[in-house]
Motif scaffolding. Structure first.
Motif, PDB file in Angstrom:
ATOM      1  N   LYS A 256       0.576 -13.714  -4.312  1.00 38.72           N
ATOM      2  CA  LYS A 256       0.834 -13.166  -5.639  1.00 38.72           C
ATOM      3  C   LYS A 256       2.280 -12.672  -5.689  1.00 38.72           C
ATOM      4  CE  LYS A 256      -3.549 -13.643  -6.674  1.00 38.72           C
ATOM      5  NZ  LYS A 256      -4.012 -14.688  -7.630  1.00 38.72           N
ATOM      6  N   THR A 257       3.157 -13.433  -6.353  1.00 42.48           N
ATOM      7  CA  THR A 257       4.591 -13.133  -6.283  1.00 42.48           C
ATOM      8  C   THR A 257       4.959 -11.793  -6.917  1.00 42.48           C
ATOM      9  OG1 THR A 257       4.947 -14.452  -8.291  1.00 42.48           O
ATOM     10  CG2 THR A 257       5.273 -15.550  -6.176  1.00 42.48           C
ATOM     11  N   GLN A 258       4.103 -11.262  -7.813  1.00 42.62           N
ATOM     12  CA  GLN A 258       4.433  -9.952  -8.383  1.00 42.62           C
ATOM     13  C   GLN A 258       4.419  -8.871  -7.316  1.00 42.62           C
ATOM     14  OE1 GLN A 258       1.764 -11.772  -9.192  1.00 42.62           O
ATOM     15  NE2 GLN A 258      -0.041 -10.525  -9.724  1.00 42.62           N
ATOM     16  N   TYR A 259       3.614  -9.072  -6.253  1.00 38.83           N
ATOM     17  CA  TYR A 259       3.604  -8.105  -5.162  1.00 38.83           C
ATOM     18  C   TYR A 259       4.919  -8.156  -4.381  1.00 38.83           C
ATOM     19  CZ  TYR A 259      -1.387  -7.399  -6.006  1.00 38.83           C
ATOM     20  OH  TYR A 259      -2.594  -7.101  -6.581  1.00 38.83           O
ATOM     21  N   THR A 260       5.540  -9.323  -4.393  1.00 35.85           N
ATOM     22  CA  THR A 260       6.849  -9.433  -3.747  1.00 35.85           C
ATOM     23  C   THR A 260       7.846  -8.507  -4.434  1.00 35.85           C
ATOM     24  OG1 THR A 260       6.375 -11.763  -3.299  1.00 35.85           O
ATOM     25  CG2 THR A 260       8.637 -11.034  -2.988  1.00 35.85           C
ATOM     26  N   ASP A 261       7.794  -8.477  -5.767  1.00 30.23           N
ATOM     27  CA  ASP A 261       8.686  -7.580  -6.504  1.00 30.23           C
ATOM     28  C   ASP A 261       8.489  -6.137  -6.062  1.00 30.23           C
ATOM     29  OD1 ASP A 261       9.495  -9.802  -7.937  1.00 30.23           O
ATOM     30  OD2 ASP A 261       8.087  -9.448  -9.570  1.00 30.23           O
ATOM     31  N   TYR A 262       7.232  -5.688  -6.011  1.00 32.27           N
ATOM     32  CA  TYR A 262       6.955  -4.310  -5.602  1.00 32.27           C
ATOM     33  C   TYR A 262       7.459  -4.055  -4.183  1.00 32.27           C
ATOM     34  CZ  TYR A 262       3.602  -4.850  -9.456  1.00 32.27           C
ATOM     35  OH  TYR A 262       3.002  -5.125 -10.658  1.00 32.27           O
ATOM     36  N   PHE A 263       7.210  -5.022  -3.311  1.00 34.38           N
ATOM     37  CA  PHE A 263       7.608  -4.877  -1.908  1.00 34.38           C
ATOM     38  C   PHE A 263       9.121  -4.755  -1.773  1.00 34.38           C
ATOM     39  CE2 PHE A 263       8.791  -6.651   2.230  1.00 34.38           C
ATOM     40  CZ  PHE A 263       8.010  -5.889   3.081  1.00 34.38           C
ATOM     41  N   MET A 264       9.848  -5.651  -2.463  1.00 35.06           N
ATOM     42  CA  MET A 264      11.298  -5.655  -2.333  1.00 35.06           C
ATOM     43  C   MET A 264      11.920  -4.417  -2.972  1.00 35.06           C
ATOM     44  SD  MET A 264      11.631  -8.286  -0.510  1.00 35.06           S
ATOM     45  CE  MET A 264      13.410  -8.443  -0.403  1.00 35.06           C
ATOM     46  N   TYR A 265      11.295  -3.893  -4.036  1.00 29.77           N
ATOM     47  CA  TYR A 265      11.812  -2.671  -4.651  1.00 29.77           C
ATOM     48  C   TYR A 265      11.603  -1.460  -3.739  1.00 29.77           C
ATOM     49  CZ  TYR A 265      11.734  -5.383  -9.013  1.00 29.77           C
ATOM     50  OH  TYR A 265      11.923  -6.334  -9.987  1.00 29.77           O
TER      51      TYR A 265
END
Length: 509
Positions: A256-265
């Motif tokens: 789920k690429t939206q979790y990537t956003d949270y992780f990178m932030y």
């Protein structure tokens, strides 16, 4: 039980000639690990689009997410190596995880795609930063041969990248061994080859350990370079257990690429806070060097964000817009050229660059590391302008593989100025007890670069939906021109900052 040391660190570092003999063994371990990693990397976007029916935008985002997690976990792997496992055990544990992940993909790449990738992501995090750190410890502080050694080591990385990047995807697509591998099993074999490459890496390293002296021993070992109190054995086992428990979490976050956003932030700010804490525990001179290292790390994010279009948008560009004739004499798969062409150029040029730096160093003409970084950006920018120029040779949306390959050559010169030198400078600027962490920080910057690369590639794919092939070509090449401009600007800024950064570096050349 750890292998007993046969040479002291001083004996290892007092080698004669251009390279320490141990670097050749580490060269081959890294080569086979990179065969595994770049075999996977070369297959990702093509497999997702053709086998998993991802849209091009989705495939770009997924590629960026996967690669970002791979490099982000190198920081965590470096941390565990520094504090608990040591470089040797960390490397072995990472290799085992990568083999398991590759075997899951070989068994059924459609069903176990994200599950297998999760093992490979975490395994790479344990493996990658630690073998690079061991290369750095083969050299004394101030040894001018270090950059040459890392350039040679970088050639090993790219020999594996060349072989894995071409062979794995070629087998999956049916360009190689199609007469002996039936079509339904091609991707199984392709992913299985990655497992074989990783196994070869671990076997080679097993026979290398006896020649490494104290390098890579776990904290608390009597012969370890940095003397610390030994930790209870259960702490080591807890690391292994937590790794396995975390696999399903990584699977969800990667799919789920939206979790990537949270992780990178989150991971970047937290990592910086931890580094600032560690910086408060060192001397003033060491702190200045770590600040200089941060400058290199921040600029490397820009570099990799531009460079790593190779696995995303350039993969699609090669498949849809390049002919398959090289120099009018050889017919090649454009995707194969994109996946492995840059690595082939590095194999040819890296030893020459290493010798060139040594030659300049002996004559006191070698540019400092900041200037090398700046030159890396300049050549990267010029390479993307060559990619822009492919539109001048286009006919009905198809353009020249020759010009594309020339662009890869120019970009490769930029990579050789920056990346192997980047590995080297992290070991030069870091205190011994923070070597693994700072190497992990270097790869974490690559994670942000990969993340940005995925976003850039997705924006290109989104902009071209519903357009003609010729219009798509214009969209891609216009974007590459912009990336070239950004790279040139970054190079000029970095060179302008050279005096300030040079002062922070102190006695590091």
């Amino acid at each position: 039980m750890e292998v007993s040391t046969r040479e002291s660190l001083e004996e290892i570092q007092n080698f004669k000639g251009k390279y320490p003999r141990q670097i050749w063994s580490l060269f081959f371990s890294e080569m086979w690990e990179r065969f595994c990693f770049y075999g996977m990397r070369g297959m990702l976007v093509f497999f997702m689009i053709t086998q998993l029916n991802f849209a091009e935008k989705e495939a770009n985002l997924q590629y960026g997410a996967t690669q970002a997690f791979v490099y982000a976990f190198t920081f965590i792997g470096g941390l565990f190596a520094d504090k608990i496992l040591g470089f040797r055990k960390s490397l072995f544990w990472g290799g085992i995880l990568m083999i398991v992940g590759s075997l899951f993909l070989a068994a059924d790449p459609h069903q176990y795609f994200f599950f297998g990738l999760s093992f490979i992501i975490i395994g790479t995090g344990f493996f990658k930063p630690n073998i690079s750190t061991m290369v750095g410890e083969l050299y004394r502080d101030g040894d001018s041969r270090r950059d040459g050694g890392f350039s040679l080591f970088y050639a090993g990385i790219n020999l594996g990248a060349f072989l894995g990047g071409y062979v794995c995807v070629a087998i999956g697509k049916g360009y190689m061994l199609s007469s002996v591998i039936s079509e339904p099993h091609r991707w199984n074999v392709a992913f299985g080859l990655a497992a074989i490459g990783m196994l070869a890496s671990l076997i080679n390293f097993h026979f290398t350990k006896r020649h490494l002296g104290p390098i890579g021993l776990k904290p608390g070992h009597p012969d370890a370079i940095v003397k610390t109190k030994a930790l209870p054995k259960w702490v080591e086992y807890a690391v292994y257990a937590l790794t396995l428990i975390f696999i399903p979490v990584i699977q969800i976050m990667v799919s789920k690429t939206q979790y990537t956003d949270y992780f990178m932030y989150t991971i970047g700010p937290l990592t910086l806070l931890y580094l600032f804490y560690e910086m408060s525990q060192v001397t003033k001179e060491e702190r200045k060097k770590l600040i200089a290292a941060l400058v290199f790390i921040l600029f490397s994010i820009i570099f990799w964000g531009i460079y790593e279009q190779s696995g995303g948008s350039l993969s699609i560009f090669a498949a849809k817009h390049l002919n398959d004739s090289l120099l009018g004499a050889v017919t090649l798969d454009p995707n194969g050229v994109n996946n492995s062409g840059g690595a082939l150029f590095i194999i040819a040029l890296a030893p020459l660059f290493g010798l060139f730096w040594i030659w300049l160093g002996k004559r006191k003409l070698e540019p400092n590391t900041i200037i090398k970084f700046g030159l890396g950006f300049v050549f990267l920018g010029l390479g993307y302008y060559v990619l822009f120029a492919t539109r001048l040779f286009a006919h009905e949306g198809m353009t020249s593989l020759d010009i594309f390959t020339l662009a890869l050559l120019v970009i490769t010169v930029g990579e050789l100025c920056l990346s192997p030198i980047g590995l080297s400078i992290m070991t030069k600027l870091s205190p011994a007890r923070l070597q693994g962490i700072m190497m992990g920080m270097w790869f974490l910057a690559s994670a942000y670069g990969q993340y940005v690369a995925g976003l850039i590639g997705a924006s290109m794919a989104e902009a071209k939906e519903g357009s003609s092939l010729a219009d798509n070509l214009v969209t891609y090449t216009e974007s590459y021109k912009q990336l070239g401009l950004y790279s040139l600007i970054a190079g000029v800024v970095l060179i302008a900052l050279s005096p300030v950064v040079r002062k922070l570096m102190g006695n590091v050349k």
